[in-house]
Design a protein around this motif. Structure first.
Motif, PDB file in Angstrom:
ATOM      1  N   TYR A 149      -3.018  -9.765  16.212  1.00  0.00           N
ATOM      2  CA  TYR A 149      -2.531 -10.641  15.145  1.00  0.00           C
ATOM      3  C   TYR A 149      -3.431 -11.858  14.980  1.00  0.00           C
ATOM      4  O   TYR A 149      -3.854 -12.464  15.958  1.00  0.00           O
ATOM      5  CB  TYR A 149      -1.088 -11.081  15.423  1.00  0.00           C
ATOM      6  CG  TYR A 149      -0.150  -9.909  15.491  1.00  0.00           C
ATOM      7  CD1 TYR A 149       0.211  -9.221  14.337  1.00  0.00           C
ATOM      8  CD2 TYR A 149       0.341  -9.454  16.714  1.00  0.00           C
ATOM      9  CE1 TYR A 149       1.053  -8.115  14.392  1.00  0.00           C
ATOM     10  CE2 TYR A 149       1.183  -8.360  16.774  1.00  0.00           C
ATOM     11  CZ  TYR A 149       1.528  -7.695  15.617  1.00  0.00           C
ATOM     12  OH  TYR A 149       2.358  -6.598  15.682  1.00  0.00           O
ATOM     13  N   HIS A 150      -3.697 -12.197  13.722  1.00  0.00           N
ATOM     14  CA  HIS A 150      -4.537 -13.364  13.443  1.00  0.00           C
ATOM     15  C   HIS A 150      -3.964 -14.621  14.091  1.00  0.00           C
ATOM     16  O   HIS A 150      -4.711 -15.454  14.602  1.00  0.00           O
ATOM     17  CB  HIS A 150      -4.693 -13.583  11.934  1.00  0.00           C
ATOM     18  CG  HIS A 150      -5.479 -12.513  11.250  1.00  0.00           C
ATOM     19  ND1 HIS A 150      -6.735 -12.109  11.648  1.00  0.00           N
ATOM     20  CD2 HIS A 150      -5.191 -11.761  10.162  1.00  0.00           C
ATOM     21  CE1 HIS A 150      -7.187 -11.169  10.847  1.00  0.00           C
ATOM     22  NE2 HIS A 150      -6.256 -10.922   9.942  1.00  0.00           N
TER      23      HIS A 150
ATOM     24  N   TYR B  69     -16.305  -7.526   9.148  1.00  0.00           N
ATOM     25  CA  TYR B  69     -14.964  -7.158   8.700  1.00  0.00           C
ATOM     26  C   TYR B  69     -14.358  -8.249   7.817  1.00  0.00           C
ATOM     27  O   TYR B  69     -13.237  -8.109   7.341  1.00  0.00           O
ATOM     28  CB  TYR B  69     -14.036  -6.884   9.888  1.00  0.00           C
ATOM     29  CG  TYR B  69     -14.468  -5.697  10.707  1.00  0.00           C
ATOM     30  CD1 TYR B  69     -14.428  -4.413  10.183  1.00  0.00           C
ATOM     31  CD2 TYR B  69     -14.950  -5.863  11.997  1.00  0.00           C
ATOM     32  CE1 TYR B  69     -14.843  -3.325  10.928  1.00  0.00           C
ATOM     33  CE2 TYR B  69     -15.362  -4.777  12.747  1.00  0.00           C
ATOM     34  CZ  TYR B  69     -15.309  -3.512  12.206  1.00  0.00           C
ATOM     35  OH  TYR B  69     -15.722  -2.435  12.940  1.00  0.00           O
ATOM     36  N   GLU B  70     -15.104  -9.340   7.643  1.00  0.00           N
ATOM     37  CA  GLU B  70     -14.649 -10.485   6.862  1.00  0.00           C
ATOM     38  C   GLU B  70     -13.290 -10.988   7.330  1.00  0.00           C
ATOM     39  O   GLU B  70     -12.424 -11.355   6.530  1.00  0.00           O
ATOM     40  CB  GLU B  70     -14.662 -10.154   5.365  1.00  0.00           C
ATOM     41  CG  GLU B  70     -16.048  -9.829   4.858  1.00  0.00           C
ATOM     42  CD  GLU B  70     -16.097  -9.487   3.376  1.00  0.00           C
ATOM     43  OE1 GLU B  70     -15.063  -9.574   2.685  1.00  0.00           O
ATOM     44  OE2 GLU B  70     -17.196  -9.134   2.918  1.00  0.00           O
ATOM     45  N   SER B  71     -13.110 -10.976   8.635  1.00  0.00           N
ATOM     46  CA  SER B  71     -11.884 -11.498   9.255  1.00  0.00           C
ATOM     47  C   SER B  71     -11.915 -13.020   9.234  1.00  0.00           C
ATOM     48  O   SER B  71     -12.980 -13.616   9.087  1.00  0.00           O
ATOM     49  CB  SER B  71     -11.816 -11.050  10.720  1.00  0.00           C
ATOM     50  OG  SER B  71     -11.851  -9.660  10.820  1.00  0.00           O
TER      51      SER B  71
ATOM     52  N   CYS C 294     -12.254  -4.310  19.297  1.00  0.00           N
ATOM     53  CA  CYS C 294     -10.967  -4.981  19.086  1.00  0.00           C
ATOM     54  C   CYS C 294     -10.329  -4.583  17.764  1.00  0.00           C
ATOM     55  O   CYS C 294      -9.107  -4.575  17.647  1.00  0.00           O
ATOM     56  CB  CYS C 294     -11.148  -6.492  19.139  1.00  0.00           C
ATOM     57  SG  CYS C 294     -11.540  -7.138  20.775  1.00  0.00           S
ATOM     58  N   VAL C 295     -11.145  -4.227  16.787  1.00  0.00           N
ATOM     59  CA  VAL C 295     -10.615  -3.842  15.479  1.00  0.00           C
ATOM     60  C   VAL C 295      -9.698  -2.624  15.589  1.00  0.00           C
ATOM     61  O   VAL C 295      -8.823  -2.420  14.755  1.00  0.00           O
ATOM     62  CB  VAL C 295     -11.754  -3.605  14.452  1.00  0.00           C
ATOM     63  CG1 VAL C 295     -12.503  -2.322  14.749  1.00  0.00           C
ATOM     64  CG2 VAL C 295     -11.226  -3.606  13.031  1.00  0.00           C
ATOM     65  N   SER C 296      -9.865  -1.831  16.646  1.00  0.00           N
ATOM     66  CA  SER C 296      -9.035  -0.638  16.843  1.00  0.00           C
ATOM     67  C   SER C 296      -7.597  -0.984  17.214  1.00  0.00           C
ATOM     68  O   SER C 296      -6.720  -0.122  17.169  1.00  0.00           O
ATOM     69  CB  SER C 296      -9.634   0.239  17.947  1.00  0.00           C
ATOM     70  OG  SER C 296      -9.464  -0.375  19.226  1.00  0.00           O
TER      71      SER C 296
ATOM     72  N   TYR D  27     -11.634 -17.330  13.353  1.00  0.00           N
ATOM     73  CA  TYR D  27     -11.069 -17.322  14.702  1.00  0.00           C
ATOM     74  C   TYR D  27     -10.860 -15.903  15.223  1.00  0.00           C
ATOM     75  O   TYR D  27     -11.062 -15.639  16.397  1.00  0.00           O
ATOM     76  CB  TYR D  27      -9.774 -18.146  14.779  1.00  0.00           C
ATOM     77  CG  TYR D  27      -8.807 -17.918  13.640  1.00  0.00           C
ATOM     78  CD1 TYR D  27      -7.925 -16.850  13.646  1.00  0.00           C
ATOM     79  CD2 TYR D  27      -8.778 -18.787  12.551  1.00  0.00           C
ATOM     80  CE1 TYR D  27      -7.033 -16.641  12.610  1.00  0.00           C
ATOM     81  CE2 TYR D  27      -7.889 -18.589  11.503  1.00  0.00           C
ATOM     82  CZ  TYR D  27      -7.026 -17.508  11.533  1.00  0.00           C
ATOM     83  OH  TYR D  27      -6.140 -17.300  10.505  1.00  0.00           O
ATOM     84  N   THR D  28     -10.473 -14.977  14.370  1.00  0.00           N
ATOM     85  CA  THR D  28     -10.311 -13.585  14.793  1.00  0.00           C
ATOM     86  C   THR D  28     -11.671 -12.982  15.101  1.00  0.00           C
ATOM     87  O   THR D  28     -11.871 -12.343  16.145  1.00  0.00           O
ATOM     88  CB  THR D  28      -9.587 -12.765  13.708  1.00  0.00           C
ATOM     89  OG1 THR D  28      -8.292 -13.337  13.488  1.00  0.00           O
ATOM     90  CG2 THR D  28      -9.436 -11.311  14.116  1.00  0.00           C
ATOM     91  N   PHE D  29     -12.617 -13.214  14.209  1.00  0.00           N
ATOM     92  CA  PHE D  29     -13.993 -12.746  14.420  1.00  0.00           C
ATOM     93  C   PHE D  29     -14.540 -13.240  15.752  1.00  0.00           C
ATOM     94  O   PHE D  29     -15.134 -12.476  16.519  1.00  0.00           O
ATOM     95  CB  PHE D  29     -14.872 -13.224  13.256  1.00  0.00           C
ATOM     96  CG  PHE D  29     -16.340 -13.076  13.494  1.00  0.00           C
ATOM     97  CD1 PHE D  29     -16.930 -11.820  13.560  1.00  0.00           C
ATOM     98  CD2 PHE D  29     -17.149 -14.189  13.649  1.00  0.00           C
ATOM     99  CE1 PHE D  29     -18.296 -11.677  13.776  1.00  0.00           C
ATOM    100  CE2 PHE D  29     -18.506 -14.061  13.856  1.00  0.00           C
ATOM    101  CZ  PHE D  29     -19.083 -12.797  13.927  1.00  0.00           C
TER     102      PHE D  29
END
Length: 119
Positions: free
Chosen positions: A59-60, A93-95, A49-51, A98-100
């Motif tokens: 979007y966060h 990724y220290e997101s 998903c990071v791609s 909720y994104t993580f």
């Protein structure tokens, strides 16, 4: 699509939302449905998903809304995964949490379908 029914995560209601995302995103691939699915899942394994390949999770703010709507399922999937691995999963990724969680659970869901359908 039968391949989507093979996931061990089918018991979670969020799987229906994940299926919609997969079906919408695999349409851009060549071949019949099963070939499209395989290509999509292989791309997901390569880039994650990071791609940015999943528009719903770029979007966060979108991830936050999705997480709030599916909080219990996403946290339970994470717990299941950590139990099977025997260790906590790091947010490398220290997101935002909720994104993580959206990325982790969607990627695991996709990997599980690939493992059960194509390996």
């Amino acid at each position: 699509m039968k391949a989507l029914e093979k996931s061990i995560y089918r018991e979670y209601a969020v799987s229906a939302e994940f299926d919609k995302i997969i079906l919408a995103n695999m349409e851009g691939y060549d071949g019949k449905k099963k070939e499209q699915l395989k290509s999509f899942l292989e791309d997901m394994q390569r880039g994650g998903c990071v791609s940015g390949m999943i528009g719903e999770f770029i979007y966060h703010s979108d991830c936050k809304d999705f997480y709030i709507n599916h909080l219990d399922d996403l946290e339970d999937i994470r717990k299941d995964l950590e139990d099977s691995l025997g260790e906590p999963i790091a947010n490398r990724y220290e997101s935002p949490h909720y994104t993580f969680m959206c990325w982790l659970c969607f990627e695991e869901y996709c990997f599980d379908i690939y493992r059960n359908s194509f390996e």
